[in-house]
Enzyme design. Sequence first.
Site, PDB file in Angstrom:
ATOM      1  N   ASP A 256      69.262 -21.393 -51.336  1.00 43.37           N
ATOM      2  CA  ASP A 256      70.317 -20.958 -51.974  1.00 43.37           C
ATOM      3  C   ASP A 256      69.680 -20.917 -53.480  1.00 43.37           C
ATOM      4  OD1 ASP A 256      69.807 -24.997 -51.769  1.00 43.37           O
ATOM      5  OD2 ASP A 256      69.452 -23.801 -52.888  1.00 43.37           O
TER       6      ASP A 256
ATOM      7  N   HIS B  43      61.160 -19.331 -48.495  1.00 44.42           N
ATOM      8  CA  HIS B  43      61.874 -18.493 -47.267  1.00 44.42           C
ATOM      9  C   HIS B  43      62.953 -17.892 -47.635  1.00 44.42           C
ATOM     10  CE1 HIS B  43      60.770 -22.330 -44.391  1.00 44.42           C
ATOM     11  NE2 HIS B  43      60.538 -21.737 -44.615  1.00 44.42           N
TER      12      HIS B  43
ATOM     13  N   CYS C 157      64.991  -3.800 -48.867  1.00 43.55           N
ATOM     14  CA  CYS C 157      65.323  -2.153 -47.210  1.00 43.55           C
ATOM     15  C   CYS C 157      63.935  -2.823 -46.662  1.00 43.55           C
ATOM     16  CB  CYS C 157      65.385  -1.812 -48.402  1.00 43.55           C
ATOM     17  SG  CYS C 157      64.780   0.333 -47.595  1.00 43.55           S
TER      18      CYS C 157
ATOM     19  N   CYS D 165      70.155   1.642 -48.866  1.00 43.09           N
ATOM     20  CA  CYS D 165      69.459   1.370 -49.568  1.00 43.09           C
ATOM     21  C   CYS D 165      69.306   1.720 -51.060  1.00 43.09           C
ATOM     22  CB  CYS D 165      67.835   1.774 -49.424  1.00 43.09           C
ATOM     23  SG  CYS D 165      66.393   1.194 -50.699  1.00 43.09           S
TER      24      CYS D 165
ATOM     25  N   SER E 150      63.142 -32.251 -42.709  1.00 45.65           N
ATOM     26  CA  SER E 150      63.121 -33.438 -41.260  1.00 45.65           C
ATOM     27  C   SER E 150      61.585 -32.581 -40.747  1.00 45.65           C
ATOM     28  CB  SER E 150      63.354 -32.913 -40.628  1.00 45.65           C
ATOM     29  OG  SER E 150      64.148 -31.703 -40.265  1.00 45.65           O
TER      30      SER E 150
ATOM     31  N   ASN F 282      63.453 -39.683 -48.964  1.00 48.39           N
ATOM     32  CA  ASN F 282      64.328 -38.100 -47.983  1.00 48.39           C
ATOM     33  C   ASN F 282      65.320 -39.486 -47.158  1.00 48.39           C
ATOM     34  OD1 ASN F 282      65.005 -36.423 -46.594  1.00 48.39           O
ATOM     35  ND2 ASN F 282      65.226 -37.232 -45.010  1.00 48.39           N
ATOM     36  N   LEU F 283      66.402 -39.460 -46.840  1.00 42.24           N
ATOM     37  CA  LEU F 283      67.067 -39.683 -46.315  1.00 42.24           C
ATOM     38  C   LEU F 283      67.073 -40.812 -45.629  1.00 42.24           C
ATOM     39  CD1 LEU F 283      70.599 -40.232 -47.236  1.00 42.24           C
ATOM     40  CD2 LEU F 283      71.112 -38.479 -44.991  1.00 42.24           C
ATOM     41  N   GLU F 284      66.322 -40.235 -44.529  1.00 43.70           N
ATOM     42  CA  GLU F 284      65.534 -41.304 -44.089  1.00 43.70           C
ATOM     43  C   GLU F 284      64.538 -41.150 -43.096  1.00 43.70           C
ATOM     44  OE1 GLU F 284      68.699 -39.777 -40.937  1.00 43.70           O
ATOM     45  OE2 GLU F 284      67.449 -37.904 -41.196  1.00 43.70           O
TER      46      GLU F 284
END
Length: 246
Positions: free
Chosen positions: A99, A114, A122, A141, A183, A207-209
Site C-alpha cells: 500500500d 515486496h 514491463c 508498454c 506475523s 504487534n497485536l500478538e
Amino acid sequence: MTALNSIVLLTGAGISAESGIQTFRASDGLWANHAIEEVATPDAYARNPAKVLDFYNQRRTQLQDPQVAPNAAHLALAKFEQALTAQGGRFTLITQNVDNLHRRAGSQNLIAMHGELQSVFCPACGHRQTWVHDLNSTDLCPVCAESAPLRPDIVWFGEIPYQLDACQAAVEQADLFVSIGTSGQVYPAAGFVALAKSAGALTAELNLEPTRKDFDFCLYGPATQVVPAFFEQLMNQPTQLPSFCQ
Ligand code: BV8
C-alpha cells in the site's frame, strides 16, 4: 547503553490494518479468500492473468478510498525519522506492504521490498511507471509497445524481493531493529530479526500478538497505540530502549 543511532524497521500488514486494509493471515484475511498459488505467483499470472490482475485491481482501487489513510502508527514513524535524522542518526524503513500509506505519511528512507500496488512494469524492457487505476492485459508498454503487457510491480512468491542487499546491509548495521505488524512468516523478510541479532543489534517487536520470533523487547497491542508510545519514549531518551516487555 550506547545511543541508538542506526534504527531499522520492518513493517507488515498489521500496521495498515487500522487504516482499513486487510491483513493476510487473519481469519478474515486476504489469504482466507484467495489461494496464494492462484493470485500471487508468476505461474498464477501466466495461467490466468485476468484473475491476478483483478486481485490487485481491487486492492489498488481501495487506496483511492478517502477512508483509507495513514494512521497514527504510520505518522509516528515519519515523525520519528525526521527527529532522528535531524540529530544525525540513520533510519531505514523496510516494508513488506504494497500500500502507499508509509509514503503518504511522509516516510523518506523507505524500501518497499515486496513492490507497490501503484506501480507497474514491463517485463520485456523493464520500463516502470506509476499506475493508480485498473490494469488490464490490453495495457501495453508505452516504451517498447511490444506484445508484452504491463504487469503489477509486486514481488510474487518465488520472486526475489527488491533491494534485498540494501535491506540486509541496513539490518547488519543497525543498533536497533524493530518489527511492526508482521506475523514473521514470509522469508527472506522473516529472517531479518535473526540477522540483526547476529550483528549485535537490539531487537523489538510491536504487534497485536506475540509471534514465534525471539526479540529482546516486546510491546503488544494495536499499532496506533503501541507504535506512537514506543517511538515517543525513544525520542525522549535515545540512549535506552523503553523496557516494555510484557
Ligand atoms: C523468494 C506481495 C527466492 C504480494 C508478498 C526461505 C528463504 C527464502 C524464501 C523462502 C524461504 N522459505 C520459504 C520461502 C518461499 C517464500 C515464503 O517465505 N513462503 C512462506 C509462505 C513460507 N518466499 C518467497 O517466495 C519470497 N521470494 O523466496 O525468492 C529468493 C529469495 C532470496 C534470495 C534468492 C532467491 C518472496 C516473498 C514475497 C511474496 N510477496 N507480498 C501481495 O502483497 O499480494 S508476501 C505477503 O506476506 C505480503 O507482502 C505481506 O506483507 C507479507 C507478510 O505478511 P504480513 O505482513 O506479516 O501479514 P500477516 O497477515 O501475515 O500478519 C499480520 C500481523 O499483523 C499479524 O501478526 C497480526 O497479529 C498483526 N496485526 C493485525 N492487526 C494489527 C496487527 N498488529 C498491530 N496492530 C494491528 N491493528
